[in-house]
Write a protein that holds these residues in place. Sequence first.
Motif, PDB file in Angstrom:
ATOM      1  N   HIS A 140      50.198  34.714  21.403  1.00  0.00           N
ATOM      2  CA  HIS A 140      49.682  36.016  21.827  1.00  0.00           C
ATOM      3  C   HIS A 140      48.518  35.820  22.790  1.00  0.00           C
ATOM      4  CE1 HIS A 140      46.338  35.402  19.010  1.00  0.00           C
ATOM      5  NE2 HIS A 140      47.258  34.992  18.157  1.00  0.00           N
ATOM      6  N   PRO A 141      48.192  36.863  23.579  1.00  0.00           N
ATOM      7  CA  PRO A 141      47.059  36.761  24.510  1.00  0.00           C
ATOM      8  C   PRO A 141      45.745  36.547  23.760  1.00  0.00           C
ATOM      9  CG  PRO A 141      48.405  38.684  25.008  1.00  0.00           C
ATOM     10  CD  PRO A 141      48.889  38.131  23.695  1.00  0.00           C
ATOM     11  N   ALA A 142      44.772  35.992  24.452  1.00  0.00           N
ATOM     12  CA  ALA A 142      43.446  35.789  23.863  1.00  0.00           C
ATOM     13  C   ALA A 142      42.784  37.134  23.566  1.00  0.00           C
ATOM     14  CB  ALA A 142      42.575  34.995  24.833  1.00  0.00           C
ATOM     15  N   ASP A 143      41.923  37.153  22.557  1.00  0.00           N
ATOM     16  CA  ASP A 143      41.158  38.350  22.233  1.00  0.00           C
ATOM     17  C   ASP A 143      40.251  38.696  23.412  1.00  0.00           C
ATOM     18  OD1 ASP A 143      42.366  38.076  19.798  1.00  0.00           O
ATOM     19  OD2 ASP A 143      40.566  37.456  18.731  1.00  0.00           O
ATOM     20  N   SER A 144      40.091  39.997  23.684  1.00  0.00           N
ATOM     21  CA  SER A 144      39.276  40.438  24.815  1.00  0.00           C
ATOM     22  C   SER A 144      38.541  41.715  24.462  1.00  0.00           C
ATOM     23  CB  SER A 144      40.154  40.726  26.040  1.00  0.00           C
ATOM     24  OG  SER A 144      40.892  39.604  26.404  1.00  0.00           O
ATOM     25  N   ILE A 145      37.396  41.919  25.116  1.00  0.00           N
ATOM     26  CA  ILE A 145      36.655  43.171  25.003  1.00  0.00           C
ATOM     27  C   ILE A 145      36.522  43.750  26.402  1.00  0.00           C
ATOM     28  CG2 ILE A 145      34.474  44.273  24.398  1.00  0.00           C
ATOM     29  CD1 ILE A 145      34.132  42.119  22.255  1.00  0.00           C
ATOM     30  N   PHE A 146      36.875  45.018  26.548  1.00  0.00           N
ATOM     31  CA  PHE A 146      36.799  45.718  27.820  1.00  0.00           C
ATOM     32  C   PHE A 146      35.821  46.873  27.663  1.00  0.00           C
ATOM     33  CE2 PHE A 146      40.995  43.958  27.213  1.00  0.00           C
ATOM     34  CZ  PHE A 146      41.261  43.319  28.414  1.00  0.00           C
ATOM     35  N   VAL A 147      35.038  47.147  28.688  1.00  0.00           N
ATOM     36  CA  VAL A 147      34.178  48.327  28.696  1.00  0.00           C
ATOM     37  C   VAL A 147      34.639  49.188  29.860  1.00  0.00           C
ATOM     38  CG1 VAL A 147      31.833  49.231  28.903  1.00  0.00           C
ATOM     39  CG2 VAL A 147      32.246  47.075  27.682  1.00  0.00           C
ATOM     40  N   ARG A 148      35.078  50.386  29.530  1.00  0.00           N
ATOM     41  CA  ARG A 148      35.670  51.279  30.529  1.00  0.00           C
ATOM     42  C   ARG A 148      34.759  52.476  30.748  1.00  0.00           C
ATOM     43  NH1 ARG A 148      38.906  55.404  31.834  1.00  0.00           N
ATOM     44  NH2 ARG A 148      40.911  55.004  32.802  1.00  0.00           N
ATOM     45  N   MET A 149      34.473  52.793  31.996  1.00  0.00           N
ATOM     46  CA  MET A 149      33.749  54.019  32.326  1.00  0.00           C
ATOM     47  C   MET A 149      34.703  55.183  32.056  1.00  0.00           C
ATOM     48  SD  MET A 149      30.786  53.013  33.240  1.00  0.00           S
ATOM     49  CE  MET A 149      30.091  54.519  33.894  1.00  0.00           C
ATOM     50  N   VAL A 150      34.200  56.222  31.420  1.00  0.00           N
ATOM     51  CA  VAL A 150      35.018  57.375  31.045  1.00  0.00           C
ATOM     52  C   VAL A 150      34.536  58.583  31.842  1.00  0.00           C
ATOM     53  CG1 VAL A 150      35.747  58.844  29.148  1.00  0.00           C
ATOM     54  CG2 VAL A 150      35.316  56.426  28.741  1.00  0.00           C
ATOM     55  N   SER A 151      35.446  59.254  32.524  1.00  0.00           N
ATOM     56  CA  SER A 151      35.069  60.445  33.295  1.00  0.00           C
ATOM     57  C   SER A 151      35.180  61.694  32.431  1.00  0.00           C
ATOM     58  CB  SER A 151      35.979  60.592  34.529  1.00  0.00           C
ATOM     59  OG  SER A 151      37.279  60.966  34.126  1.00  0.00           O
ATOM     60  N   GLU A 152      34.471  62.731  32.824  1.00  0.00           N
ATOM     61  CA  GLU A 152      34.528  64.008  32.094  1.00  0.00           C
ATOM     62  C   GLU A 152      35.955  64.541  32.052  1.00  0.00           C
ATOM     63  OE1 GLU A 152      32.072  66.202  30.532  1.00  0.00           O
ATOM     64  OE2 GLU A 152      31.164  64.233  30.418  1.00  0.00           O
ATOM     65  N   ALA A 153      36.691  64.373  33.136  1.00  0.00           N
ATOM     66  CA  ALA A 153      38.071  64.880  33.208  1.00  0.00           C
ATOM     67  C   ALA A 153      38.963  64.226  32.156  1.00  0.00           C
ATOM     68  CB  ALA A 153      38.643  64.644  34.608  1.00  0.00           C
ATOM     69  N   GLU A 154      38.651  62.997  31.760  1.00  0.00           N
ATOM     70  CA  GLU A 154      39.476  62.293  30.775  1.00  0.00           C
ATOM     71  C   GLU A 154      39.201  62.734  29.342  1.00  0.00           C
ATOM     72  OE1 GLU A 154      40.188  58.011  32.911  1.00  0.00           O
ATOM     73  OE2 GLU A 154      38.213  58.391  32.046  1.00  0.00           O
ATOM     74  N   VAL A 155      38.007  63.248  29.085  1.00  0.00           N
ATOM     75  CA  VAL A 155      37.623  63.539  27.687  1.00  0.00           C
ATOM     76  C   VAL A 155      37.298  65.006  27.412  1.00  0.00           C
ATOM     77  CG1 VAL A 155      36.821  61.199  27.225  1.00  0.00           C
ATOM     78  CG2 VAL A 155      35.223  62.881  28.147  1.00  0.00           C
ATOM     79  N   LYS A 156      37.265  65.834  28.427  1.00  0.00           N
ATOM     80  CA  LYS A 156      36.925  67.239  28.231  1.00  0.00           C
ATOM     81  C   LYS A 156      38.183  68.058  27.957  1.00  0.00           C
ATOM     82  CE  LYS A 156      34.254  70.939  30.298  1.00  0.00           C
ATOM     83  NZ  LYS A 156      33.495  71.371  31.467  1.00  0.00           N
TER      84      LYS A 156
END
Length: 116
Positions: A98-114
């Motif tokens: 399986h792929p290696a473990d990874s941590i991603f930090v994603r910028m979230v826009s208002e349009a995605e969560v409102k």
Amino acid sequence: SLSLSLWPSILILPPCWSLAATSPIPFRFCICACKHRHGTFATGGCDGMVYVWDGKNRKRLCQFHRYPTSIAALAFNDSGSKLAIASSYTFEEGEKDHPADSIFVRMVSEAEVKPK
């Protein structure tokens, strides 16, 4: 009926809860993170996908690109502008390469969560 517990900022989903009624393909959740400002939340599953939901209106707001393997953890920062995503194989298919473990930090826009 399903019950969801909210304790201060952790949403606990019943095991093997699926969204068969709102998704053409039933899938299981592994993890969930709440975003209090809009009352929306993000879920991640063994399929490597992250979705943002409007719980009040029972609608999926958006989905992010597929991550390399299962979503093991999710967390919004205090302002809700970033989402940390841990991608780690959770052995749902047994022992295998399986792929290696990874941590991603994603910028979230208002349009995605409102809610719409």
